[in-house]
Design an enzyme around this catalytic site. Structure first.
Site, mmCIF file in Angstrom:
data_model
loop_
_atom_site.group_PDB
_atom_site.id
_atom_site.type_symbol
_atom_site.label_atom_id
_atom_site.label_comp_id
_atom_site.label_asym_id
_atom_site.label_seq_id
_atom_site.Cartn_x
_atom_site.Cartn_y
_atom_site.Cartn_z
ATOM 1 N N GLY A 85 69.310 4.704 22.401
ATOM 2 C CA GLY A 85 69.730 6.061 22.039
ATOM 3 C C GLY A 85 69.669 7.020 23.214
ATOM 4 O O GLY A 85 69.270 6.653 24.321
ATOM 5 N N LYS A 145 59.782 15.208 10.033
ATOM 6 C CA LYS A 145 58.898 14.788 11.134
ATOM 7 C C LYS A 145 57.445 15.100 10.788
ATOM 8 O O LYS A 145 56.536 14.322 11.096
ATOM 9 C CB LYS A 145 59.312 15.482 12.438
ATOM 10 C CG LYS A 145 60.658 14.975 12.955
ATOM 11 C CD LYS A 145 61.119 15.684 14.214
ATOM 12 C CE LYS A 145 62.433 15.109 14.689
ATOM 13 N NZ LYS A 145 62.991 15.743 15.881
ATOM 14 N N LYS A 194 72.979 -5.673 22.621
ATOM 15 C CA LYS A 194 73.733 -4.528 23.152
ATOM 16 C C LYS A 194 73.621 -4.507 24.682
ATOM 17 O O LYS A 194 72.538 -4.763 25.232
ATOM 18 C CB LYS A 194 73.182 -3.212 22.593
ATOM 19 C CG LYS A 194 73.651 -2.917 21.171
ATOM 20 C CD LYS A 194 73.275 -1.492 20.782
ATOM 21 C CE LYS A 194 73.904 -1.124 19.454
ATOM 22 N NZ LYS A 194 73.566 0.236 19.030
ATOM 23 N N THR A 232 67.733 9.860 23.617
ATOM 24 C CA THR A 232 66.346 10.130 24.017
ATOM 25 C C THR A 232 65.674 8.844 24.500
ATOM 26 O O THR A 232 64.983 8.836 25.521
ATOM 27 C CB THR A 232 65.565 10.704 22.811
ATOM 28 O OG1 THR A 232 66.250 11.875 22.355
ATOM 29 C CG2 THR A 232 64.135 11.042 23.174
ATOM 30 N N GLY A 233 65.902 7.753 23.758
ATOM 31 C CA GLY A 233 65.244 6.490 24.073
ATOM 32 C C GLY A 233 65.617 5.977 25.460
ATOM 33 O O GLY A 233 64.757 5.455 26.181
HETATM 34 N N1 LIG Z 1 65.696 18.458 21.915
HETATM 35 C C1 LIG Z 1 66.972 18.395 21.612
HETATM 36 O O1 LIG Z 1 67.789 19.223 22.035
HETATM 37 C C2 LIG Z 1 67.434 17.236 20.791
HETATM 38 C C3 LIG Z 1 68.795 16.933 20.690
HETATM 39 C C4 LIG Z 1 69.168 15.825 19.930
HETATM 40 C C5 LIG Z 1 68.197 15.020 19.311
HETATM 41 N N2 LIG Z 1 66.888 15.364 19.431
HETATM 42 C C6 LIG Z 1 65.825 14.570 18.794
HETATM 43 O O2 LIG Z 1 65.700 13.360 19.525
HETATM 44 C C7 LIG Z 1 65.239 12.335 18.656
HETATM 45 C C8 LIG Z 1 66.033 11.062 18.911
HETATM 46 O O3 LIG Z 1 67.369 11.299 18.595
HETATM 47 P P1 LIG Z 1 68.588 10.784 19.478
HETATM 48 O O4 LIG Z 1 69.721 11.676 19.081
HETATM 49 O O5 LIG Z 1 68.175 10.672 20.892
HETATM 50 O O6 LIG Z 1 68.807 9.344 18.879
HETATM 51 P P2 LIG Z 1 70.141 8.440 19.005
HETATM 52 O O7 LIG Z 1 70.803 8.664 20.311
HETATM 53 O O8 LIG Z 1 70.963 8.666 17.773
HETATM 54 O O9 LIG Z 1 69.513 6.982 19.031
HETATM 55 C C9 LIG Z 1 69.015 6.393 17.901
HETATM 56 C C10 LIG Z 1 68.253 5.134 18.236
HETATM 57 O O10 LIG Z 1 67.560 4.790 17.037
HETATM 58 C C11 LIG Z 1 67.765 3.411 16.793
HETATM 59 N N3 LIG Z 1 67.702 3.184 15.345
HETATM 60 C C12 LIG Z 1 68.338 3.860 14.375
HETATM 61 N N4 LIG Z 1 67.987 3.384 13.167
HETATM 62 C C13 LIG Z 1 67.093 2.376 13.399
HETATM 63 C C14 LIG Z 1 66.360 1.499 12.570
HETATM 64 N N5 LIG Z 1 66.468 1.546 11.238
HETATM 65 N N6 LIG Z 1 65.537 0.599 13.158
HETATM 66 C C15 LIG Z 1 65.413 0.558 14.492
HETATM 67 N N7 LIG Z 1 66.090 1.367 15.334
HETATM 68 C C16 LIG Z 1 66.917 2.265 14.783
HETATM 69 C C17 LIG Z 1 69.139 3.100 17.373
HETATM 70 O O11 LIG Z 1 69.165 1.732 17.659
HETATM 71 P P3 LIG Z 1 70.475 0.806 17.559
HETATM 72 O O12 LIG Z 1 70.769 0.395 18.974
HETATM 73 O O13 LIG Z 1 70.022 -0.318 16.717
HETATM 74 O O14 LIG Z 1 71.579 1.599 16.924
HETATM 75 C C18 LIG Z 1 69.131 3.968 18.635
HETATM 76 O O15 LIG Z 1 68.506 3.279 19.691
HETATM 77 C C19 LIG Z 1 65.323 12.890 17.240
HETATM 78 O O16 LIG Z 1 64.042 13.237 16.825
HETATM 79 C C20 LIG Z 1 66.136 14.157 17.370
HETATM 80 O O17 LIG Z 1 65.730 15.129 16.450
HETATM 81 C C21 LIG Z 1 66.489 16.435 20.155
#
Ligand SMILES: NC(=O)c1ccc[n+]([C@@H]2O[C@H](COP(=O)([O-])OP(=O)(O)OC[C@H]3O[C@@H](n4cnc5c(N)ncnc54)[C@H](OP(=O)(O)O)[C@@H]3O)[C@@H](O)[C@H]2O)c1
Length: 325
Positions: A14, A127, A45, A16-17
């Site tokens: 993802g 959360k 992937k 953040t990840g």
């Molecule tokens: N500070 C900010 O401005 C900001 C902006 C956006 C988000 N955030 C926060 O950042 C955090 C992460 O969000 P993101 O948007 O970075 O995430 P993202 O890009 O949507 O990535 C999601 C990750 O979660 C994995 N995943 C989803 N469902 C799963 C499951 N059931 N089991 C295992 N893995 C799973 C996905 O793996 P796969 O490879 O399997 O799909 C992917 O690696 C959230 O808490 C969000 O609120 C903050």
């Protein structure tokens, strides 16, 4: 002698990840023995295979599957970090239980967000439900929040030079645009996380790590000065935003639906853009430790550097091919 810690990261593909993975790989003190936990369907992937080439171990896990298997995958971990997407936050409950069963030293639930007042952001409530469960089972934890991403701030310009990174949803200036809020480059979340998760002082604490504080007017002025162009300012009043939030809330959107994410974005705008919650003074009031006080000198890249990269056409576009609403 350099220490070495075992860390597992869920969500490494993802936004953040992948930043956290980069931070863990680049860390030298401590060095991390890194495991990426991924859904079985995701283990091949390309992003994970690229991490594997850098020494990361890939382990398939099913958060909805056997609790025994999940705990076995976490055995021996000093730290488990979750960067799961915002649509699956409650899937972290079985993950937290498995961390407890496996004797994990510290769980970092997926926060990585803005500092927010209670009851303002439905996403934050979820959360907090996860954090309450962590505390209920006496699992050691650290919460990390990082402010708003640089990547979600820049307006379109008449030349179209910023269109390639612009949000698919319309960008507004909230109210008069003079509310200060904390910001971090998405690419630096890993830099901060790698430092925070090995620090004894941050155990069972919340930490606020951010790089800059700006208002929206300052952000628009920065990109205008660097580009020599003038951006259109679409203002959104507090009353209009309150009406938009009430309309979406009335639909009672289920998790992981387009309206769920729309509500999250609108509520985020209210908390950091109008209420001014996303600032270090309020974080301190809520009991957070501040990363810039814990680690003087640890600093992500300045906002102007990000703007220059965007204008050079070299910036990373977040959520490629994803439209939230
Ligand atoms: N500070 C900010 O401005 C900001 C902006 C956006 C988000 N955030 C926060 O950042 C955090 C992460 O969000 P993101 O948007 O970075 O995430 P993202 O890009 O949507 O990535 C999601 C990750 O979660 C994995 N995943 C989803 N469902 C799963 C499951 N059931 N089991 C295992 N893995 C799973 C996905 O793996 P796969 O490879 O399997 O799909 C992917 O690696 C959230 O808490 C969000 O609120 C903050």
């Amino acid at each position: 002698m350099a220490t070495s810690l075992n860390v597992a990261l869920l969500g490494a593909t993802g936004e953040t990840g992948s930043s956290i993975m980069k931070g863990l790989i680049n860390s030298t003190e401590p060095r991390y023995n890194i495991t990426a936990l991924a859904r079985p369907a995701s283990v091949d992937k390309p992003a994970l295979l690229a991490f594997k080439e850098q020494g990361v171990k890939i382990v398939a896990v099913d958060l909805d599957g056997s609790a025994i298997d999940l705990a076995a995958a976490l055995k021996g971990m000093d730290v488990v970090i979750s960067a799961i997407d915002a649509g699956h936050l409650l899937s972290q409950i079985p993950l937290a239980n498995a961390c407890k069963d496996a004797g994990v030293g510290r769980f970092v639930p997926c926060c990585f967000s803005t500092v927010t007042a209670p009851g303002v952001l439905n996403l934050q409530d979820l959360k907090d439900d996860v954090l309450d469960h962590i505390k209920h089972i006496h699992l050691p934890y650290t919460v990390i929040d990082v402010g708003w991403w640089y990547q979600s701030t820049l307006p379109r310009l008449p030349s179209g030079r910023t269109d390639y990174i612009a949000s698919p949803s319309e960008l507004f200036i909230l109210g008069d645009g003079n509310t200060p809020f904390a910001l971090t480059d998405l690419g630096d979340i890993g830099l901060y996380t790698a430092r925070i998760v090995c620090d004894k002082r941050t155990l069972n604490k919340s930490v606020f790590a951010f790089t800059e504080i700006k208002t929206q007017n300052e952000i628009y002025a920065t990109i205008e000065e660097l580009s020599g162009e003038t951006a259109t300012r679409n203002h959104l009043s507090a009353d209009k935003l309150a009406g938009m939030i009430a309309d979406v809330k009335a639909q009672k959107p289920a998790q992981n639906t387009p309206d769920f994410f729309k509500l999250a974005v609108l509520q985020y705008w209210r908390t950091w853009g109008l209420r001014g919650d996303n600032q270090p003074e309020y974080a301190t009031y809520l009991g957070y430790l501040l990363a810039d006080e814990l680690y003087p000198g640890l600093k992500g890249r300045p906002f102007t550097e990000y703007c220059k990269e965007v204008l050079e056409g070299k910036a990373h576009k977040v959520y490629e091919n994803v439209t939230f609403f």
